[in-house]
Write a protein that holds these residues in place. Structure first.
Motif: not given
Length: 195
Positions: A166-187
């Motif tokens: 099991y892995e817990l991940g996070r990605t920090y996206y940024s485009k045109s000044g808009v930031k969004e974080n996506v959390t993932s739970h992976m098997i």
């Protein structure tokens, strides 16, 4: 007199060569905890994502070097690429996603038995993501990504092992000044080969 001296010298040399040869310790070719071997692995991934990112599935191909000492603790350093695909329909819009995280990794493998290991791992790198929204076009975003995880590895032989984790991940996206974080739970389920 010279003949006698040469005869004595050759006799002593013959006795010296008859002495038993003792191998140095450790013997040349013996594995130590500092030796590393390459590992090629392929893992299936099912990722349950938060927010506006659909759940994704894919594979992770990895090249690693692991310490090959005979101890119960093994270290593994690697490079990974994990293409994943996903889609969903939300608010009458159909989203299709392709993401490609490329990461560097470290795994600490602790032996529970001779063939079973507890695996603690961490990965960090960059993820490229293409999002296609039907009737609204597509866009590409990217950002820093990391994950931490735990799993079990089992050695089927000296060269083949399997893994589930099991892995817990996070990605920090940024485009045109808009930031969004996506959390993932992976098997993660996979197999690796040592060379």
């Amino acid at each position: 007199m010279k003949k006698l001296a040469f005869t004595a010298l050759f006799a002593c040399a013959g006795v010296a060569t008859a002495a038993p040869y003792v191998l140095p310790a450790p013997q040349p070719g013996a594995l130590t905890e500092y030796d590393c071997h390459p590992v090629y692995s392929l893992e299936g991934i099912m990722s349950f994502n938060s927010k506006n990112m659909p759940d994704t599935y894919g594979v992770r191909a990895a090249f690693s070097l692991y310490s090959s000492g005979s101890g119960s603790v093994l270290h593994q350093f690697g490079i990974n690429a994990a293409p994943q695909w996903g889609s969903e329909t939300k608010d009458d819009s159909h989203y299709s996603v392709f993401t490609l995280p490329v990461t560097a990794s470290y795994d600490l493998n602790i032996g529970l038995t001779d063939d079973l290991y507890l695996d603690f791992g961490a990965k960090a790198g960059y993820a490229w993501t293409d999002v296609d929204i039907r009737d609204d076009g597509s866009e590409s975003v990217g950002g820093f990504t990391y994950s931490v995880g735990v799993g079990l590895k089992y050695k089927f032989s000296d060269t083949v092992w399997g893994k589930v984790g099991y892995e817990l991940g996070r990605t920090y996206y940024s485009k045109s000044g808009v930031k969004e974080n996506v959390t993932s739970h992976m098997i993660v389920v996979g197999i690796g080969c040592t060379f």
